[in-house]
Design a protein around this motif. Structure first.
Motif, PDB file in Angstrom:
ATOM      1  N   ILE A   1     -13.857  -3.830  13.765  1.00  0.00           N
ATOM      2  CA  ILE A   1     -13.327  -4.507  12.938  1.00  0.00           C
ATOM      3  C   ILE A   1     -13.602  -6.090  13.620  1.00  0.00           C
ATOM      4  N   TYR A   2     -14.098  -6.080  14.837  1.00  0.00           N
ATOM      5  CA  TYR A   2     -14.168  -7.572  15.348  1.00  0.00           C
ATOM      6  C   TYR A   2     -15.166  -8.264  14.710  1.00  0.00           C
ATOM      7  N   GLY A   3     -14.973  -9.554  14.588  1.00  0.00           N
ATOM      8  CA  GLY A   3     -15.600 -10.428  13.989  1.00  0.00           C
ATOM      9  C   GLY A   3     -15.087 -11.359  12.779  1.00  0.00           C
ATOM     10  N   LYS A   4     -16.096 -11.952  11.914  1.00  0.00           N
ATOM     11  CA  LYS A   4     -15.378 -12.685  10.813  1.00  0.00           C
ATOM     12  C   LYS A   4     -15.683 -11.857   9.496  1.00  0.00           C
ATOM     13  N   TRP A   5     -14.476 -11.876   8.725  1.00  0.00           N
ATOM     14  CA  TRP A   5     -14.470 -11.476   7.610  1.00  0.00           C
ATOM     15  C   TRP A   5     -14.147 -12.348   6.382  1.00  0.00           C
ATOM     16  N   TYR A   6     -14.936 -12.482   5.223  1.00  0.00           N
ATOM     17  CA  TYR A   6     -14.608 -13.384   4.151  1.00  0.00           C
ATOM     18  C   TYR A   6     -13.869 -12.828   3.069  1.00  0.00           C
ATOM     19  N   TYR A   7     -13.012 -13.668   2.694  1.00  0.00           N
ATOM     20  CA  TYR A   7     -12.223 -13.165   1.497  1.00  0.00           C
ATOM     21  C   TYR A   7     -13.016 -12.740   0.255  1.00  0.00           C
ATOM     22  N   LYS A   8     -12.897 -11.778  -0.147  1.00  0.00           N
ATOM     23  CA  LYS A   8     -13.559 -11.286  -1.331  1.00  0.00           C
ATOM     24  C   LYS A   8     -12.663 -11.325  -2.750  1.00  0.00           C
TER      25      LYS A   8
ATOM     26  N   ILE B   1      11.451  -5.002  -5.415  1.00  0.00           N
ATOM     27  CA  ILE B   1      10.230  -4.059  -5.469  1.00  0.00           C
ATOM     28  C   ILE B   1       9.061  -4.333  -5.015  1.00  0.00           C
ATOM     29  N   ASN B   2       8.547  -3.729  -4.013  1.00  0.00           N
ATOM     30  CA  ASN B   2       7.578  -4.010  -3.345  1.00  0.00           C
ATOM     31  C   ASN B   2       6.142  -3.709  -4.099  1.00  0.00           C
ATOM     32  N   GLU B   3       5.249  -4.693  -4.277  1.00  0.00           N
ATOM     33  CA  GLU B   3       4.080  -4.674  -5.148  1.00  0.00           C
ATOM     34  C   GLU B   3       2.856  -4.158  -4.011  1.00  0.00           C
ATOM     35  N   SER B   4       2.040  -3.405  -4.763  1.00  0.00           N
ATOM     36  CA  SER B   4       0.883  -2.962  -3.834  1.00  0.00           C
ATOM     37  C   SER B   4      -0.319  -3.917  -3.567  1.00  0.00           C
ATOM     38  N   TYR B   5      -0.864  -4.285  -2.529  1.00  0.00           N
ATOM     39  CA  TYR B   5      -1.658  -5.223  -2.299  1.00  0.00           C
ATOM     40  C   TYR B   5      -2.874  -4.414  -1.772  1.00  0.00           C
ATOM     41  N   ILE B   6      -4.201  -4.898  -2.073  1.00  0.00           N
ATOM     42  CA  ILE B   6      -5.322  -4.413  -1.340  1.00  0.00           C
ATOM     43  C   ILE B   6      -6.142  -5.570  -1.387  1.00  0.00           C
ATOM     44  N   GLU B   7      -6.459  -5.912   0.190  1.00  0.00           N
ATOM     45  CA  GLU B   7      -6.946  -7.112   0.485  1.00  0.00           C
ATOM     46  C   GLU B   7      -8.483  -6.645   0.656  1.00  0.00           C
ATOM     47  N   LYS B   8      -9.452  -7.180   0.191  1.00  0.00           N
ATOM     48  CA  LYS B   8     -10.905  -6.956   0.424  1.00  0.00           C
ATOM     49  C   LYS B   8     -11.620  -8.016   1.053  1.00  0.00           C
ATOM     50  N   PHE B   9     -12.486  -7.860   1.916  1.00  0.00           N
ATOM     51  CA  PHE B   9     -13.227  -8.627   2.762  1.00  0.00           C
ATOM     52  C   PHE B   9     -14.595  -8.338   2.885  1.00  0.00           C
ATOM     53  N   THR B  10     -15.639  -9.306   3.196  1.00  0.00           N
ATOM     54  CA  THR B  10     -17.036  -8.754   3.320  1.00  0.00           C
ATOM     55  C   THR B  10     -17.619  -9.577   4.375  1.00  0.00           C
ATOM     56  N   ARG B  11     -18.723  -9.380   5.062  1.00  0.00           N
ATOM     57  CA  ARG B  11     -19.362  -9.889   5.864  1.00  0.00           C
ATOM     58  C   ARG B  11     -20.640 -10.650   5.368  1.00  0.00           C
ATOM     59  N   GLN B  12     -21.085 -11.603   6.136  1.00  0.00           N
ATOM     60  CA  GLN B  12     -22.345 -12.395   5.429  1.00  0.00           C
ATOM     61  C   GLN B  12     -23.485 -11.773   6.148  1.00  0.00           C
TER      62      GLN B  12
ATOM     63  N   TYR C   1     -12.096 -17.379   5.925  1.00  0.00           N
ATOM     64  CA  TYR C   1     -12.229 -16.070   6.518  1.00  0.00           C
ATOM     65  C   TYR C   1     -11.209 -15.904   7.516  1.00  0.00           C
ATOM     66  N   ILE C   2     -11.023 -14.497   7.842  1.00  0.00           N
ATOM     67  CA  ILE C   2     -10.250 -13.995   9.065  1.00  0.00           C
ATOM     68  C   ILE C   2     -11.081 -13.685  10.094  1.00  0.00           C
ATOM     69  N   GLU C   3     -10.880 -13.957  11.315  1.00  0.00           N
ATOM     70  CA  GLU C   3     -11.562 -13.468  12.507  1.00  0.00           C
ATOM     71  C   GLU C   3     -10.763 -12.561  13.348  1.00  0.00           C
ATOM     72  N   PHE C   4     -11.221 -11.268  13.498  1.00  0.00           N
ATOM     73  CA  PHE C   4     -10.962 -10.511  14.717  1.00  0.00           C
ATOM     74  C   PHE C   4     -11.364 -10.549  15.831  1.00  0.00           C
ATOM     75  N   TYR C   5     -10.699 -10.566  17.065  1.00  0.00           N
ATOM     76  CA  TYR C   5     -11.274 -10.773  18.372  1.00  0.00           C
ATOM     77  C   TYR C   5     -10.966  -9.554  19.212  1.00  0.00           C
ATOM     78  N   ASP C   6     -11.649  -9.271  20.210  1.00  0.00           N
ATOM     79  CA  ASP C   6     -11.500  -8.153  20.805  1.00  0.00           C
ATOM     80  C   ASP C   6     -10.397  -8.300  21.920  1.00  0.00           C
ATOM     81  N   THR C   7      -9.841  -9.402  21.892  1.00  0.00           N
ATOM     82  CA  THR C   7      -8.425  -9.642  22.792  1.00  0.00           C
ATOM     83  C   THR C   7      -7.091  -8.989  22.030  1.00  0.00           C
TER      84      THR C   7
ATOM     85  N   SER D   1     -11.242  -3.298   3.878  1.00  0.00           N
ATOM     86  CA  SER D   1     -10.381  -3.248   2.954  1.00  0.00           C
ATOM     87  C   SER D   1      -8.957  -2.627   3.462  1.00  0.00           C
ATOM     88  N   TYR D   2      -7.956  -3.306   3.322  1.00  0.00           N
ATOM     89  CA  TYR D   2      -6.809  -2.718   3.643  1.00  0.00           C
ATOM     90  C   TYR D   2      -5.632  -2.642   2.617  1.00  0.00           C
ATOM     91  N   LYS D   3      -4.656  -1.803   2.606  1.00  0.00           N
ATOM     92  CA  LYS D   3      -3.611  -1.758   1.657  1.00  0.00           C
ATOM     93  C   LYS D   3      -2.282  -2.023   2.392  1.00  0.00           C
TER      94      LYS D   3
END
Length: 138
Positions: free
Chosen positions: A31-38, A127-138, A59-65, A115-117
């Motif tokens: 999961i580490y690295g940059k993920w661009y919002y899709k 009432i909780n709505e269901s969210y699925i966020e999708k990202f892509t790498r370049q 984007y969001i970026e996950f670090y190994d720390t 993708s995560y939900k």
């Protein structure tokens, strides 16, 4: 000659093992690295992400720390939108930004897609709505 053949067989065997190790680490994609919002899917309605700029993408970026950053490209400059931490246990992703924490189920994670939900009461109606966020790498 037999000694050289034996050494060659051992070397090939060791090389094969290290190749298998490389493949197994690639098959459990990082999961580490940059993920661009899709796009975001809210209760089965898809909303394409439309806040990218011609000169850069948010984007969001996950670090190994176990740190994570949300980056907003505004006027062709990267601004840190938020900073937090994350943990992964099996397919459960927990993201915390200090004031709130959200647990999501990882639906897809490979070399090009994330993708995560999760569930969240966006409009405050209880009432909780269901969210699925999708990202892509370049």
């Amino acid at each position: 000659m037999k000694k050289n053949l034996f050494i060659l067989i051992i070397f090939i065997g060791i090389s094969s093992c290290s190749k298998d190790d490389d493949n197994s680490s690639q098959s459990s994609q990082s999961i580490y690295g940059k993920w661009y919002y899709k796009e975001t899917v809210i209760d089965n309605t898809t909303y394409p992400y439309d806040d990218h700029e011609p000169c850069g993408k948010d984007y969001i970026e996950f670090y190994d720390t176990n740190k994570i950053k949300g980056i907003d490209v505004w006027d062709c400059e990267e601004d840190i939108d938020w900073i937090g931490t994350f943990t992964i246990l099996n397919n459960s992703l927990t993201i915390s930004n200090g004031s709130e924490s959200r647990v999501a189920e990882i639906i897809e994670l490979n070399s090009t897609s994330l993708s995560y939900k999760y569930f969240f009461d966006e409009n405050g109606d209880g009432i909780n709505e269901s969210y699925i966020e999708k990202f892509t790498r370049q």
